[in-house]
Enzyme design. Sequence first.
Site, mmCIF file in Angstrom:
data_model
loop_
_atom_site.group_PDB
_atom_site.id
_atom_site.type_symbol
_atom_site.label_atom_id
_atom_site.label_comp_id
_atom_site.label_asym_id
_atom_site.label_seq_id
_atom_site.Cartn_x
_atom_site.Cartn_y
_atom_site.Cartn_z
ATOM 1 N N LEU A 183 27.122 -57.948 49.510
ATOM 2 C CA LEU A 183 26.375 -57.562 50.712
ATOM 3 C C LEU A 183 27.393 -57.057 51.726
ATOM 4 C CD1 LEU A 183 24.408 -59.340 49.104
ATOM 5 C CD2 LEU A 183 23.552 -60.243 51.259
ATOM 6 N N ILE A 184 27.535 -55.753 51.796
ATOM 7 C CA ILE A 184 28.614 -55.150 52.571
ATOM 8 C C ILE A 184 28.096 -54.604 53.894
ATOM 9 C CG2 ILE A 184 28.382 -52.905 51.405
ATOM 10 C CD1 ILE A 184 31.498 -52.712 51.625
ATOM 11 N N LYS A 265 18.903 -63.493 57.731
ATOM 12 C CA LYS A 265 19.770 -63.714 56.569
ATOM 13 C C LYS A 265 18.945 -64.070 55.328
ATOM 14 C CE LYS A 265 23.958 -63.090 58.247
ATOM 15 N NZ LYS A 265 24.883 -64.198 58.455
ATOM 16 N N GLY A 287 30.516 -62.352 52.913
ATOM 17 C CA GLY A 287 31.774 -62.622 53.605
ATOM 18 C C GLY A 287 31.674 -63.767 54.589
ATOM 19 N N GLN A 296 26.160 -69.647 60.103
ATOM 20 C CA GLN A 296 27.089 -70.031 59.048
ATOM 21 C C GLN A 296 27.509 -71.497 59.130
ATOM 22 O OE1 GLN A 296 30.216 -67.055 59.040
ATOM 23 N NE2 GLN A 296 28.744 -65.388 58.852
ATOM 24 N N CYS A 456 41.594 -33.933 54.724
ATOM 25 C CA CYS A 456 42.189 -35.108 54.079
ATOM 26 C C CYS A 456 42.470 -34.708 52.639
ATOM 27 C CB CYS A 456 41.273 -36.331 54.160
ATOM 28 S SG CYS A 456 39.734 -36.151 53.229
#
Length: 482
Positions: A183-184, A265, A287, A296, A456
């Site tokens: 889960l980014i 969440k 994370g 958390q 780039c």
Amino acid sequence: MKFIIKLFPEITIKSQSVRLRFIKILTGNIRNVLKHYDETLAVVRHWDNIEVRAKDEKQRLAIRDALTRIPGIHHILEVEDVPFTDMHDIFEKALVQYRDQLEGKTFCVRVKRRGKHDFSSIDVERYVGGGLNQHIESARVKLTNPDVTVHLEVEDDRLLLIKGRYEGIGGFPIGTQEDVLSLISGGFDSGVSSYMLMRRGCRVHYCFFNLGGAAHEIGVRQVAHYLWNRFGSSHRVRFVAINFEPVVGEILEKIDDGQMGVILKRMMVRAASKVAERYGVQALVTGEALGQVSSQTLTNLRLIDNVSDTLILRPLISYDKEHIINLARQIGTEDFARTMPEYCGVISKSPTVKAVKSKIEAEEEKFDFSILDKVVEEANNVDIREIAQQTEQEVVEVETVNGFGPNDVILDIRSVDEQEDKPLKVEGIDVVSLPFYKLSTKFGDLDQNRTWLLWCERGVMSRLQALYLREQGFNNVKVYRP
């Protein structure tokens, strides 16, 4: 040129069958990564190491750098492989190889030996060390903490003159463990946790919950593509984007203020679990770190876990923020995280740190779960390798050019390290350096009467940043691809 790949020590203590499987997978991973540099290179596996032999000397640095980022490799030795006849021959070859390095330095000789010989490793160390000491007047032997350590390896009738040793990232080869879904968010935590699971041998897919704003998704795509390209490009992975704005709207409208964070969440875990089940993924990765924010705490994490049978891995659970940021700096995601747009769609004025299950469930009864089902059903799933191609389609309105006019300036948006290693110089046009992570705050300070050609090395970042700048109202940007 030849490289000797040394295995991560935990691989060497596995049973014979498991060790062989790990080595076979690592060999395949190395081939998959290095074929982009030299299709003719040979990768040969042995019981103790893996050999990489390549002919294109121009790709030496690129190949060496790529090897240091493949999970499962403890260190890499760049070697010259030559035959020898006796100890004196070993000394003479070592003298030619190391004379210049040892001038005015202290040194010692360390030898590893495999095969049957009439001498031991210590015999070679003494003979070669004594000879080097006699023939290089300004050098002297020092067995502890010398300036230079002369590494030699003797294998049967071959001598390996070690030109350099380079540390790998260790861990297990990707593919030796099962797939996970990360889960980014693009911040410090999710990038580091994704890297840690890749390093442990998992193929990491990415799930992004967009809480509002195209710029955020562009930024997260950059992070996911960077992590995959740098540490996991041996395997194909998915990038799944879910538009979570309708879910956030439903929470803001119907859920009690104090319960919003935990319920958001829980909704994310429900959605991610459905995605994981759809693609046969065994676990979710987050994370989260214990006590970092109100959702958390142990009580709240337990309630969040309860909504799904899918295993949730939290590799950073005991890490403090400073440690996480240091890791992000080491793997190269710190700059992404620092400049990531923030979209805090659900901010409770007084979030609960010890949610009660009955209250959470009562609040969730007000929620229309058909909204959650719909956003999961409409999730956008792409092969992460196609992110660059998809970006090309999305920035049709941003012109790609291979030349330049009198009013144009090339804007090199690579990181500072890349710019220092390979400075860009193009005859007939000014080149300005501005790292990609400073574009959001510094591009407006540039001369807006000029046309800026973003550049780039691979073109992915320049296209993503061009799209972002166009969304911010800057129409004087193009993508430069000579």
